[in-house]
Scaffold this motif. Structure first.
Motif, PDB file in Angstrom:
ATOM      1  N   LYS A   1      -1.858   9.496   2.155  1.00 19.36           N
ATOM      2  CA  LYS A   1      -2.616   8.378   2.756  1.00 19.36           C
ATOM      3  C   LYS A   1      -3.640   7.615   1.843  1.00 19.36           C
ATOM      4  O   LYS A   1      -4.307   8.113   0.891  1.00 19.36           O
ATOM      5  CB  LYS A   1      -3.452   8.892   3.870  1.00 19.36           C
ATOM      6  CG  LYS A   1      -2.699   9.628   4.996  1.00 19.36           C
ATOM      7  CD  LYS A   1      -1.479   8.856   5.651  1.00 19.36           C
ATOM      8  CE  LYS A   1      -0.960   9.657   6.674  1.00 19.36           C
ATOM      9  NZ  LYS A   1       0.109   8.815   7.444  1.00 19.36           N
TER      10      LYS A   1
ATOM     11  N   THR B   1       0.899  -1.329   0.060  1.00 18.06           N
ATOM     12  CA  THR B   1       0.037  -0.001   0.031  1.00 18.06           C
ATOM     13  C   THR B   1       0.767   1.178   0.013  1.00 18.06           C
ATOM     14  O   THR B   1       0.510   2.381  -0.827  1.00 18.06           O
ATOM     15  CB  THR B   1      -0.795   0.137   1.354  1.00 18.06           C
ATOM     16  OG1 THR B   1      -1.740  -1.083   1.196  1.00 18.06           O
ATOM     17  CG2 THR B   1      -1.761   1.484   1.346  1.00 18.06           C
TER      18      THR B   1
ATOM     19  N   ASN C   1     -12.414  -1.292   1.539  1.00 14.26           N
ATOM     20  CA  ASN C   1     -11.450  -2.363   0.903  1.00 14.26           C
ATOM     21  C   ASN C   1     -11.400  -2.436  -0.318  1.00 14.26           C
ATOM     22  O   ASN C   1     -12.454  -2.124  -1.031  1.00 14.26           O
ATOM     23  CB  ASN C   1     -11.278  -3.516   2.022  1.00 14.26           C
ATOM     24  CG  ASN C   1     -12.687  -4.292   1.507  1.00 14.26           C
ATOM     25  OD1 ASN C   1     -13.034  -4.594   0.782  1.00 14.26           O
ATOM     26  ND2 ASN C   1     -13.116  -4.431   2.976  1.00 14.26           N
TER      27      ASN C   1
ATOM     28  N   ASN D   1      -9.316   4.794   3.607  1.00 13.06           N
ATOM     29  CA  ASN D   1      -9.419   3.953   4.623  1.00 13.06           C
ATOM     30  C   ASN D   1     -11.184   3.785   5.067  1.00 13.06           C
ATOM     31  O   ASN D   1     -11.394   3.426   6.352  1.00 13.06           O
ATOM     32  CB  ASN D   1      -8.878   4.717   6.148  1.00 13.06           C
ATOM     33  CG  ASN D   1      -9.466   6.136   6.595  1.00 13.06           C
ATOM     34  OD1 ASN D   1     -10.400   6.455   5.943  1.00 13.06           O
ATOM     35  ND2 ASN D   1      -8.856   6.812   7.283  1.00 13.06           N
ATOM     36  N   THR D   2     -11.721   4.168   4.311  1.00 16.90           N
ATOM     37  CA  THR D   2     -13.382   4.113   4.530  1.00 16.90           C
ATOM     38  C   THR D   2     -13.824   2.752   4.030  1.00 16.90           C
ATOM     39  O   THR D   2     -15.016   2.562   3.874  1.00 16.90           O
ATOM     40  CB  THR D   2     -13.786   5.009   3.958  1.00 16.90           C
ATOM     41  OG1 THR D   2     -13.699   5.235   2.329  1.00 16.90           O
ATOM     42  CG2 THR D   2     -13.802   6.260   4.504  1.00 16.90           C
TER      43      THR D   2
END
Length: 363
Positions: free
Chosen positions: A147, A64, A153, A150-151
């Motif tokens: 980043k 990632t 996948n 993150n909400t």
């Protein structure tokens, strides 16, 4: 009346352009030099919806960060990075090592190799041990400051995008197929509503090359992408995608050479510098071959349609390897795919070089 006709004509043109737009989700086990893939896609006029990842050559959390970093250096951070599965459906380090103890080791074992802290200190990505361990020294492209999403996948994101753009989203997978399999299982309409699945992996009839060639030759012909998550590979390759294209043996056709890298650096930028310094000349253009087939199918010079399955018998020495059949002899629950034998190597190299030398500006 003329205004009304003009408005209708403009609306028709907009709808036509929208209908022709090509989208792709790029799923890969990203590394410092994997930027060639998104650059090729963008250079080919494809709207890259996201980079997604799952454990393959190294652990997913490290990948990632690589995905973020290779976008960042080209001011491409408007493309989201959506983290995927850290673990395959069934495979674990212990299970993988146990299989090797019976059937023999693979030259390249990816994230499931035992930890090598000496190699990591010299800049290798982490293997074995803790999957969340990050090795900053491996980021020759620079450590990212941006980043990841993150909400959601990767699998969820694939399902959502295919629903948003039915029939228009190509799924590109150049690592293990964990995320694709999860999306298939999550939504029974996912595969049929995607545009296509294009994968790198799926070698056929390579046992003699593994046995009689060098260790490098054995490495080039081992199907680590499928072996890392054999069950996921079988789910993905038997799902009802409208089209599945496999770049297996053909992905070994065109090698990276010093002559090619010397040409790349003639146009000096962040990407060409990284490719010149770190891409190397040991390996073929694996992932790039699959991407080229997705961008421009005319690069395919020889292919056939075969029915496929993946060996998911853990006790089998061919666990994780692909099997091909003609229709009359295919077992149940298999499907036809396009298996590519030969690509236009000159065109492939030209596509890579142009994308790296003149990286698209889309953000």
């Amino acid at each position: 009346m003329r205004v009304r006709i003009l408005v209708a004509l403009c609306a028709s043109i907009i709808l036509s352009v929208t209908a022709q737009k090509r989208y792709a989700i790029l799923d890969n086990d990203w590394s410092s030099t994997a930027f060639t893939v998104p650059l090729m896609a963008l250079d080919g006029g494809i709207d890259v919806l996201a980079l997604t990842d799952c454990t393959g050559d190294t652990w997913q959390p490290q990948e990632t960060l690589h995905a973020l970093a290779i976008l960042e250096i080209g001011n491409l951070s408007c493309i989201p990075v959506v983290p995927g599965a850290t673990w395959p459906l069934l495979q674990t380090v212990e299970r993988f090592q146990a299989w090797q103890s019976i059937h023999g080791p693979l030259v390249w074992q990816g994230a499931f190799a035992l930890p090598n802290y000496t190699a990591e200190a010299l800049g290798s990505d982490p293997t074995g041990g803790d999957p969340n361990r990050i090795v900053p020294s491996a980021f020759v492209e620079g450590f990212p400051t941006t980043k990841a999403v993150n909400t959601t996948n990767s699998a969820n994101y694939m399902v959502e995008m295919v629903k948003k753009y039915p029939g228009q989203v190509s799924i590109y997978a150049a690592g293990p197929l964990t995320n694709v399999a999860l999306a298939v299982r999550m939504d029974p309409t996912f595969a049929e509503n995607a545009k296509e699945l294009v994968i790198m992996g799926g070698y056929v009839d390579v046992e003699l090359l593994q046995a009689t060639g060098s260790l490098l030759m054995a490495n080039l012909n081992s199907d680590i992408n499928l072996i890392m998550d054999s069950e996921a590979a079988n789910i993905a390759l038997t799902a009802p995608f409208p089209n599945i294209t496999i770049a297996g043996n053909v992905a070994n056709q065109v090698m990276s050479t010093q002559s090619f890298l010397d040409q790349v650096i003639q146009v000096n930028n962040s990407y060409s510098n990284l490719m010149y310094k770190y891409y190397g000349t040991e390996f073929p253009f694996w992932d790039e071959t699959a991407m080229a087939l997705l961008i421009d199918p005319s690069i395919n010079m020889n292919s056939t349609n075969v029915f496929v399955s993946v060996d998911t018998a853990y006790a089998s020495p061919s666990y994780g390897n692909i099997h091909v059949y003609q229709k009359a002899l295919a077992p149940p629950n298999t499907r036809s795919v396009q298996y590519v034998f030969q690509v236009n190597g000159t065109k492939l190299q030209d596509m890579i070089m142009h994308a790296v030398q003149y990286p698209p500006q889309v953000c």
